[in-house]
Motif scaffolding. Structure first.
Motif, PDB file in Angstrom:
ATOM      1  N   TYR A 462       0.857  -0.872   0.002  1.00  0.00           N
ATOM      2  CA  TYR A 462      -0.018   0.062   0.256  1.00  0.00           C
ATOM      3  C   TYR A 462       0.712   1.014  -0.597  1.00  0.00           C
ATOM      4  O   TYR A 462       0.765   1.964  -0.383  1.00  0.00           O
ATOM      5  CB  TYR A 462      -0.986   0.057   1.167  1.00  0.00           C
ATOM      6  N   LYS A 463       1.820   1.116   0.510  1.00  0.00           N
ATOM      7  CA  LYS A 463       2.875   2.279   1.044  1.00  0.00           C
ATOM      8  C   LYS A 463       3.693   2.889  -0.260  1.00  0.00           C
ATOM      9  O   LYS A 463       3.571   3.668  -0.908  1.00  0.00           O
ATOM     10  CB  LYS A 463       3.865   1.625   1.784  1.00  0.00           C
ATOM     11  N   ILE A 465       1.673   2.814  -3.159  1.00  0.00           N
ATOM     12  CA  ILE A 465       0.270   2.668  -4.206  1.00  0.00           C
ATOM     13  C   ILE A 465      -0.638   3.782  -3.787  1.00  0.00           C
ATOM     14  O   ILE A 465      -1.063   4.658  -4.515  1.00  0.00           O
ATOM     15  CB  ILE A 465      -0.693   1.928  -4.799  1.00  0.00           C
ATOM     16  N   VAL A 466      -0.748   4.262  -2.469  1.00  0.00           N
ATOM     17  CA  VAL A 466      -1.666   4.642  -2.193  1.00  0.00           C
ATOM     18  C   VAL A 466      -1.450   6.261  -2.027  1.00  0.00           C
ATOM     19  O   VAL A 466       0.259   6.945  -2.828  1.00  0.00           O
ATOM     20  CB  VAL A 466      -1.705   5.336  -0.129  1.00  0.00           C
ATOM     21  N   ASP A 467      -2.005   7.214  -2.532  1.00  0.00           N
ATOM     22  CA  ASP A 467      -1.838   9.211  -3.820  1.00  0.00           C
ATOM     23  C   ASP A 467      -2.957   9.740  -2.900  1.00  0.00           C
ATOM     24  O   ASP A 467      -4.090   9.340  -2.801  1.00  0.00           O
ATOM     25  CB  ASP A 467      -2.126   8.734  -4.715  1.00  0.00           C
ATOM     26  N   VAL A 468      -2.364  10.529  -2.155  1.00  0.00           N
ATOM     27  CA  VAL A 468      -4.136  11.318  -1.017  1.00  0.00           C
ATOM     28  C   VAL A 468      -4.568  12.208  -2.168  1.00  0.00           C
ATOM     29  O   VAL A 468      -5.800  13.025  -1.977  1.00  0.00           O
ATOM     30  CB  VAL A 468      -2.962  12.211  -0.189  1.00  0.00           C
ATOM     31  N   ASN A 469      -3.870  11.966  -3.607  1.00  0.00           N
ATOM     32  CA  ASN A 469      -4.817  13.050  -4.328  1.00  0.00           C
ATOM     33  C   ASN A 469      -6.141  12.007  -4.598  1.00  0.00           C
ATOM     34  O   ASN A 469      -6.939  12.549  -6.368  1.00  0.00           O
ATOM     35  CB  ASN A 469      -3.725  13.911  -5.169  1.00  0.00           C
ATOM     36  N   ASP A 470      -5.159  10.950  -5.741  1.00  0.00           N
ATOM     37  CA  ASP A 470      -6.405   9.998  -5.519  1.00  0.00           C
ATOM     38  C   ASP A 470      -8.108  10.249  -5.453  1.00  0.00           C
ATOM     39  O   ASP A 470      -8.464  11.298  -4.400  1.00  0.00           O
ATOM     40  CB  ASP A 470      -6.740   8.709  -5.180  1.00  0.00           C
ATOM     41  N   ASP A 471      -9.236   9.999  -6.446  1.00  0.00           N
ATOM     42  CA  ASP A 471     -10.340  10.464  -6.080  1.00  0.00           C
ATOM     43  C   ASP A 471     -11.430   9.088  -5.425  1.00  0.00           C
ATOM     44  O   ASP A 471      -9.959   8.006  -4.721  1.00  0.00           O
ATOM     45  CB  ASP A 471     -11.316  10.920  -6.789  1.00  0.00           C
ATOM     46  N   LEU A 533      -4.777  13.820   5.823  1.00  0.00           N
ATOM     47  CA  LEU A 533      -3.652  13.581   6.877  1.00  0.00           C
ATOM     48  C   LEU A 533      -2.116  14.084   5.565  1.00  0.00           C
ATOM     49  O   LEU A 533      -1.469  14.650   6.010  1.00  0.00           O
ATOM     50  CB  LEU A 533      -3.367  12.763   7.217  1.00  0.00           C
ATOM     51  N   GLY A 534      -2.521  14.273   4.634  1.00  0.00           N
ATOM     52  CA  GLY A 534      -0.948  14.193   3.513  1.00  0.00           C
ATOM     53  C   GLY A 534       0.061  13.521   3.408  1.00  0.00           C
ATOM     54  O   GLY A 534      -0.097  12.262   4.320  1.00  0.00           O
ATOM     55  N   VAL A 538       0.856  10.027   5.835  1.00  0.00           N
ATOM     56  CA  VAL A 538       0.849   8.694   5.754  1.00  0.00           C
ATOM     57  C   VAL A 538       1.958   7.981   5.543  1.00  0.00           C
ATOM     58  O   VAL A 538       1.631   6.581   6.281  1.00  0.00           O
ATOM     59  CB  VAL A 538      -0.467   8.930   4.058  1.00  0.00           C
ATOM     60  N   ARG A 539       2.640   8.257   4.933  1.00  0.00           N
ATOM     61  CA  ARG A 539       3.674   7.514   4.554  1.00  0.00           C
ATOM     62  C   ARG A 539       4.444   6.991   5.561  1.00  0.00           C
ATOM     63  O   ARG A 539       5.326   6.229   5.852  1.00  0.00           O
ATOM     64  CB  ARG A 539       5.192   8.651   3.313  1.00  0.00           C
TER      65      ARG A 539
END
Ligand code: GLU
Length: 558
Positions: A462-463, A465-471, A533-534, A538-539
């Motif tokens: 997950y680390k 692929i997570v993108d805080v800008n995703d919808d 969280l940004g 998150v990271r």
């Protein structure tokens, strides 16, 4: 035969106005049919407790629902018990709960309205004018009995049914003018007593708006109307004031109910039309299966300051008070979800006769319902005001970035079924603590099928692929895509049909991510939390969690 006119002049030489003067000065109010005039009449002796607030709301609502008038009168005839500033504190308290008077004493201490003064200590001349009139009619007389005389009387009557200054016990009832004059010339102090026309064998009947029909023996006691300093007793002052201020409904605590026979008699001897009475029973509490009165000593929740300190919004307290004031309020609320609380058709007749049951748990539920319909901005503004006073840590976090705080409070707000996490402002710190590094508490405990092994596997993937800008859809699609890579299924149903084939399902994968980011297994919308969280936080949180689970998997987290 005493010349009462002469006696009146002897007792009140400085009183030169007639009762007609005041009757004309304070004319009948020009209100529409059915409008009720009510009042709150605090003595400046204490603090505002929930019982006062409750009775006062009843009076306020009675006036407001009938297009009437609600006013505040300060009953400060007992100067000895007066507490400086008590009235201002009380009136400010009422204002907090949305109760502002149309006339009378205002929270800043000023007075407004045509029926004043509204402070009893400023009305001495008015009371004495009516007292003088009563003396002239032979309906009141001066009494020179000392405290010792009255004590002797008390002892004499110890075993009597009727106790007090009356009939044959009323030594001063029939003093001649000459005797009175001699006493006064000798400098003796006197009280003014009613010459009660009551008859022991007769009953007084009245219809209390809350308690229903009541009968009690007529008053026969020659009660004190004016004390030795010329200041009236509550009984006398209440009757004069409520008459001249053109009150239609006296709504007060039921500790006064035993005095109604006297009060009605006073209205009659003064030639006034009696008011209607509504006696409010005290708030009750259930304890060990028994109902008892809320007590100042035992129950902190009786103090209005308790709600302030805990951060229950005034809206919640008001909403809850109505649920225990009128039994049909909750039904009304269900069908009028968004209606202003003041549009509820409040009815005195629907009040509890024996005392409404006050229950903090119910208040908490009501308050959650009230707060969950507020906007984030409202929640922020009100809780910020509260925090400045009662939770400096929360206020400081808010101040770092008000827009961020408002966004945090906005998570899941406006949903069809909004979450009900907050019952009072003091719940907020805990509710949002994980959204701030200062208060985030690491807690990596998992639930469901999530194991430390699965958690480490999920988070490693997950680390990246997570993108805080995703919808939201993309975010969730990524989590679902991740499932098969760690031996889980994105489909909960599929998991249930064949649990042995998988390590878990998408819910377990989400739990892992939720726990890593928030330290909790139950939070509002994880997507919104992640975005707020940004990227950096998150990271960092994911990496910390990975490190923890890895150690746990190596057996070194014991
Ligand atoms: N001053 C009285 C009290 O505080 C008021 C009673 C009334 O409302 O008439 O108990």
């Amino acid at each position: 035969m005493t010349d009462y006119k002469e006696l009146a002049q002897l007792l009140f030489p400085d009183i030169d106005k007639s009762t007609d003067y005041y009757e004309n000065l304070y004319p009948t109010r020009n209100l529409k049919e059915g409008a009720r005039v009510t009042r709150f009449a605090p003595s400046p002796t204490g603090f505002l407790h929930l019982g006062n607030l409750f009775a006062c709301s009843v009076a306020y609502k009675t006036a407001k629902t009938t297009d009437g008038v609600f006013y505040v009168r300060v009953e400060d005839t007992d100067q000895k018990r007066k507490v400086e500033g008590a009235v201002e504190v009380m009136l400010q308290g009422l204002k907090t709960y949305g109760i502002t008077a149309d006339e009378g004493v205002m929270p800043d201490g000023s007075q407004k309205g045509d029926y004043g003064p509204y402070i009893q200590s400023q009305r001495k001349e008015i009371y004495q004018t009516y007292a003088k009139w009563l003396v002239k009619q032979g309906l009141a007389y001066p009494c020179f009995c000392s405290a010792d005389d009255l004590e002797a009387l008390r002892q004499q009557q110890e075993n009597d049914d009727i106790k007090g200054y009356y009939g044959k016990y009323a030594k001063c009832r029939d003093l001649s003018y000459e005797q009175v004059k001699a006493n006064i010339d000798a400098g003796m102090s006197w009280t003014l007593r009613l010459r009660s026309p009551g008859d022991v064998s007769k009953k007084c009947y009245f219809d209390d708006m809350i308690k229903g029909k009541i009968e009690m023996p007529e008053n026969v006691i020659d009660v004190v109307l004016l004390k030795t300093d010329g200041i009236p007793t509550y009984h006398f002052a209440h009757v004069i004031d409520d008459h001249l201020m053109r009150t239609t409904h006296v709504i007060r605590g039921d500790e006064w109910i035993a005095s109604v026979a006297l009060h009605i008699q006073l209205f009659k001897v003064l030639g006034f039309k009696p008011v209607k009475y509504a006696h409010v029973a005290p708030l009750m509490k259930e304890e060990n299966g028994n109902k008892r009165k809320l007590s100042k000593r035992k129950d902190p929740e009786l103090a209005v300051t308790y709600y302030e300190q805990e951060g229950f919004p005034a809206e919640s307290v008001n909403e809850y008070m109505l649920t225990i004031m009128n039994s049909n309020f909750e039904d009304w609320r269900r069908t009028n979800k968004d209606a202003d609380i003041n549009s509820f058709p409040f009815n005195l007749k629907k009040m509890s006769v024996s005392g409404a049951l006050f229950d903090l748990v119910k208040l908490t539920d009501v308050s959650k319902n009230v707060i969950c319909t507020m906007t984030a901005q409202e929640v922020f503004d009100k809780s910020y005001e509260w925090a400045k006073e009662y939770n400096k840590q929360l206020a400081a976090l808010y101040e770092k970035d008000k827009a961020y705080a408002t966004s945090v409070l906005n998570i899941d707000r406006g949903n069809k079924k909004p979450r009900k996490d907050i019952a009072k402002w003091s719940d907020i710190m805990d509710y949002i603590s994980y959204m701030y590094d200062e208060t985030f508490e690491k807690n990596y405990e998992l639930t469901g099928n999530a194991t430390p092994q699965l958690a480490a596997d999920v988070l490693e993937l997950y680390k990246d692929i997570v993108d805080v800008n995703d919808d939201k859809d993309t975010w969730f699609a990524k989590i679902k895509e991740l499932c098969p890579q760690v031996g889980c299924t994105p489909n909960v149903k599929e998991y249930k049909q064949n649990p042995d084939a998988y390590r878990g399902h998408v819910g377990d994968v989400s739990t892992v991510i939720r726990v890593a980011l928030t330290g909790r297994t139950n939070t509002p919308d994880l997507f919104a939390i992640t975005a707020l969280l940004g990227a950096d936080r998150v990271r960092e949180r994911i990496e910390n969690a990975i490190a923890y689970y890895k150690e746990e998997n190596n057996g070194s987290n014991q």
